[in-house]
Design a protein around this motif. Sequence first.
Motif, PDB file in Angstrom:
ATOM      1  N   GLY A  68      42.958  27.086  30.352  1.00  0.00           N
ATOM      2  CA  GLY A  68      44.130  26.907  31.211  1.00  0.00           C
ATOM      3  C   GLY A  68      44.652  28.175  31.837  1.00  0.00           C
ATOM      4  N   TYR A  69      43.934  29.265  31.686  1.00  0.00           N
ATOM      5  CA  TYR A  69      44.365  30.470  32.405  1.00  0.00           C
ATOM      6  C   TYR A  69      43.210  31.425  32.592  1.00  0.00           C
ATOM      7  CZ  TYR A  69      44.820  32.764  27.777  1.00  0.00           C
ATOM      8  OH  TYR A  69      44.593  33.264  26.524  1.00  0.00           O
ATOM      9  N   GLY A  70      43.373  32.274  33.593  1.00  0.00           N
ATOM     10  CA  GLY A  70      42.349  33.259  33.879  1.00  0.00           C
ATOM     11  C   GLY A  70      42.949  34.369  34.720  1.00  0.00           C
ATOM     12  N   ILE A  71      42.207  35.472  34.825  1.00  0.00           N
ATOM     13  CA  ILE A  71      42.645  36.597  35.658  1.00  0.00           C
ATOM     14  C   ILE A  71      41.648  36.735  36.804  1.00  0.00           C
ATOM     15  CG2 ILE A  71      43.108  39.078  35.739  1.00  0.00           C
ATOM     16  CD1 ILE A  71      43.793  38.885  32.724  1.00  0.00           C
ATOM     17  N   TYR A  72      42.172  36.828  38.009  1.00  0.00           N
ATOM     18  CA  TYR A  72      41.335  36.839  39.210  1.00  0.00           C
ATOM     19  C   TYR A  72      41.677  38.076  40.029  1.00  0.00           C
ATOM     20  CZ  TYR A  72      41.078  32.189  37.387  1.00  0.00           C
ATOM     21  OH  TYR A  72      40.922  31.138  36.521  1.00  0.00           O
ATOM     22  N   GLU A  73      40.644  38.752  40.517  1.00  0.00           N
ATOM     23  CA  GLU A  73      40.888  39.993  41.246  1.00  0.00           C
ATOM     24  C   GLU A  73      40.851  39.732  42.743  1.00  0.00           C
ATOM     25  OE1 GLU A  73      39.036  43.300  39.357  1.00  0.00           O
ATOM     26  OE2 GLU A  73      39.052  44.471  41.217  1.00  0.00           O
ATOM     27  N   THR A  74      41.853  40.241  43.454  1.00  0.00           N
ATOM     28  CA  THR A  74      41.886  40.077  44.906  1.00  0.00           C
ATOM     29  C   THR A  74      40.978  41.134  45.544  1.00  0.00           C
ATOM     30  OG1 THR A  74      43.686  41.646  45.261  1.00  0.00           O
ATOM     31  CG2 THR A  74      44.318  39.373  44.757  1.00  0.00           C
ATOM     32  N   ALA A  75      40.754  40.979  46.868  1.00  0.00           N
ATOM     33  CA  ALA A  75      39.906  41.946  47.577  1.00  0.00           C
ATOM     34  C   ALA A  75      40.489  43.345  47.470  1.00  0.00           C
ATOM     35  CB  ALA A  75      39.782  41.530  49.043  1.00  0.00           C
ATOM     36  N   ALA A  76      41.828  43.439  47.360  1.00  0.00           N
ATOM     37  CA  ALA A  76      42.489  44.752  47.258  1.00  0.00           C
ATOM     38  C   ALA A  76      42.483  45.289  45.825  1.00  0.00           C
ATOM     39  CB  ALA A  76      43.919  44.643  47.774  1.00  0.00           C
ATOM     40  N   GLY A  77      41.902  44.533  44.896  1.00  0.00           N
ATOM     41  CA  GLY A  77      41.784  45.014  43.521  1.00  0.00           C
ATOM     42  C   GLY A  77      42.956  44.658  42.621  1.00  0.00           C
ATOM     43  N   LEU A  78      43.863  43.794  43.090  1.00  0.00           N
ATOM     44  CA  LEU A  78      44.985  43.375  42.240  1.00  0.00           C
ATOM     45  C   LEU A  78      44.525  42.284  41.279  1.00  0.00           C
ATOM     46  CD1 LEU A  78      47.693  43.177  45.012  1.00  0.00           C
ATOM     47  CD2 LEU A  78      47.716  44.771  43.079  1.00  0.00           C
ATOM     48  N   LYS A  79      45.068  42.341  40.069  1.00  0.00           N
ATOM     49  CA  LYS A  79      44.699  41.338  39.071  1.00  0.00           C
ATOM     50  C   LYS A  79      45.807  40.288  38.980  1.00  0.00           C
ATOM     51  CE  LYS A  79      41.598  44.033  36.194  1.00  0.00           C
ATOM     52  NZ  LYS A  79      41.688  45.384  36.735  1.00  0.00           N
ATOM     53  N   VAL A  80      45.437  39.063  39.354  1.00  0.00           N
ATOM     54  CA  VAL A  80      46.401  37.969  39.373  1.00  0.00           C
ATOM     55  C   VAL A  80      46.024  36.967  38.286  1.00  0.00           C
ATOM     56  CG1 VAL A  80      47.469  36.171  40.776  1.00  0.00           C
ATOM     57  CG2 VAL A  80      46.593  38.237  41.879  1.00  0.00           C
ATOM     58  N   ALA A  81      46.949  36.739  37.364  1.00  0.00           N
ATOM     59  CA  ALA A  81      46.700  35.705  36.349  1.00  0.00           C
ATOM     60  C   ALA A  81      47.227  34.377  36.873  1.00  0.00           C
ATOM     61  CB  ALA A  81      47.392  36.067  35.048  1.00  0.00           C
ATOM     62  N   VAL A  82      46.439  33.331  36.700  1.00  0.00           N
ATOM     63  CA  VAL A  82      46.876  31.977  37.047  1.00  0.00           C
ATOM     64  C   VAL A  82      46.880  31.153  35.760  1.00  0.00           C
ATOM     65  CG1 VAL A  82      46.429  29.921  38.447  1.00  0.00           C
ATOM     66  CG2 VAL A  82      45.875  32.195  39.361  1.00  0.00           C
ATOM     67  N   VAL A  83      48.007  30.466  35.537  1.00  0.00           N
ATOM     68  CA  VAL A  83      48.197  29.696  34.302  1.00  0.00           C
ATOM     69  C   VAL A  83      48.461  28.244  34.682  1.00  0.00           C
ATOM     70  CG1 VAL A  83      49.659  29.420  32.254  1.00  0.00           C
ATOM     71  CG2 VAL A  83      49.215  31.716  33.152  1.00  0.00           C
ATOM     72  N   ASN A  84      47.817  27.309  33.995  1.00  0.00           N
ATOM     73  CA  ASN A  84      47.966  25.885  34.267  1.00  0.00           C
ATOM     74  C   ASN A  84      48.463  25.197  32.983  1.00  0.00           C
ATOM     75  OD1 ASN A  84      45.539  23.437  35.638  1.00  0.00           O
ATOM     76  ND2 ASN A  84      47.748  23.392  35.613  1.00  0.00           N
ATOM     77  N   LEU A  85      49.617  24.532  33.095  1.00  0.00           N
ATOM     78  CA  LEU A  85      50.198  23.816  31.951  1.00  0.00           C
ATOM     79  C   LEU A  85      50.567  22.412  32.392  1.00  0.00           C
ATOM     80  CD1 LEU A  85      52.577  26.683  30.805  1.00  0.00           C
ATOM     81  CD2 LEU A  85      50.623  25.843  29.486  1.00  0.00           C
ATOM     82  N   GLU A  86      50.706  21.507  31.412  1.00  0.00           N
ATOM     83  CA  GLU A  86      51.115  20.131  31.746  1.00  0.00           C
ATOM     84  C   GLU A  86      52.403  19.786  30.999  1.00  0.00           C
ATOM     85  OE1 GLU A  86      47.887  17.262  31.962  1.00  0.00           O
ATOM     86  OE2 GLU A  86      49.185  15.716  31.150  1.00  0.00           O
ATOM     87  N   GLY A  87      53.259  19.017  31.661  1.00  0.00           N
ATOM     88  CA  GLY A  87      54.519  18.601  31.051  1.00  0.00           C
ATOM     89  C   GLY A  87      54.318  17.468  30.058  1.00  0.00           C
ATOM     90  N   ARG A  88      55.382  17.202  29.276  1.00  0.00           N
ATOM     91  CA  ARG A  88      55.307  16.138  28.259  1.00  0.00           C
ATOM     92  C   ARG A  88      56.281  14.999  28.511  1.00  0.00           C
ATOM     93  NH1 ARG A  88      55.532  19.214  22.560  1.00  0.00           N
ATOM     94  NH2 ARG A  88      57.494  19.924  23.445  1.00  0.00           N
TER      95      ARG A  88
END
Length: 259
Positions: A99-119
Amino acid sequence: MKLLFVGDVVGQAGRQILEQKLSSLIDRHFVDLVVVNAENAAAGYGLTLSVMGELYKAGAHVLTSGNHIWDKKEILDVLDRDKRLLRPHNYPEGLPGRGYGIYETAAGLKVAVVNLEGRVFMKNLDCPFKTADRILTDLSGKADMILVDFHAEATSEKQALGHYLDGRVSAVVGTHTHVQTADEKILIGGTGYLTDAGMTGAQDAIIGNQKEPALQRFLTQLPVRLEVAKKDPLLCAVLITINEETGHCEAIERIQERP
Ligand code: FE2
């Protein structure tokens, strides 16, 4: 740094308008990273390999999802091997994917994306709030900015997670209801927030499905088969500007694009 988050792509109508509009949106707004919620991209239910290919080709860098990610069996292996595809992290341990990962942009920035689900009005999953705490501990020092896609039904739960994570993540954006809300804001601690990014799909519809079968479900209470609608496509997204030094949100703007 600019991040474009595209709300739930539903079926062919959603994929087509994404293909038509995404590259010009990226150019016009100088977008560094595109995250697309894709859980309804394959005929309204789940995701297939070929549909994933279409979304990547259209310009998506990362795909998030939700409760429908499990619908197509062929995707279960892919969840383990394609790190660009996320599913809500707060499912029982041992399921495929993450549910999450770190992705690097072309400019070298590290962006974490997190995916969660409600209850609330959804499945009885692990606590999304405590799961977020654990994820943030793991991400500590590893990412320049963090985006959270909270796939949830209840506005209250979405607002609560926004405030819970305020100052700790760059933005919390909701998905799942398929209706874009008009409450974009920057919370006190610097986190961008939008209750729901809305749907990328047919608008002459009942949350993306053809009106007549959906209506019959309500009128008869029978499990009438739903079909994805095709008319009046709309792309719904949110553009988030993030300060590269602080990771805080500087601007958040809703986007709606028609053919
Ligand atoms: Fe959903």
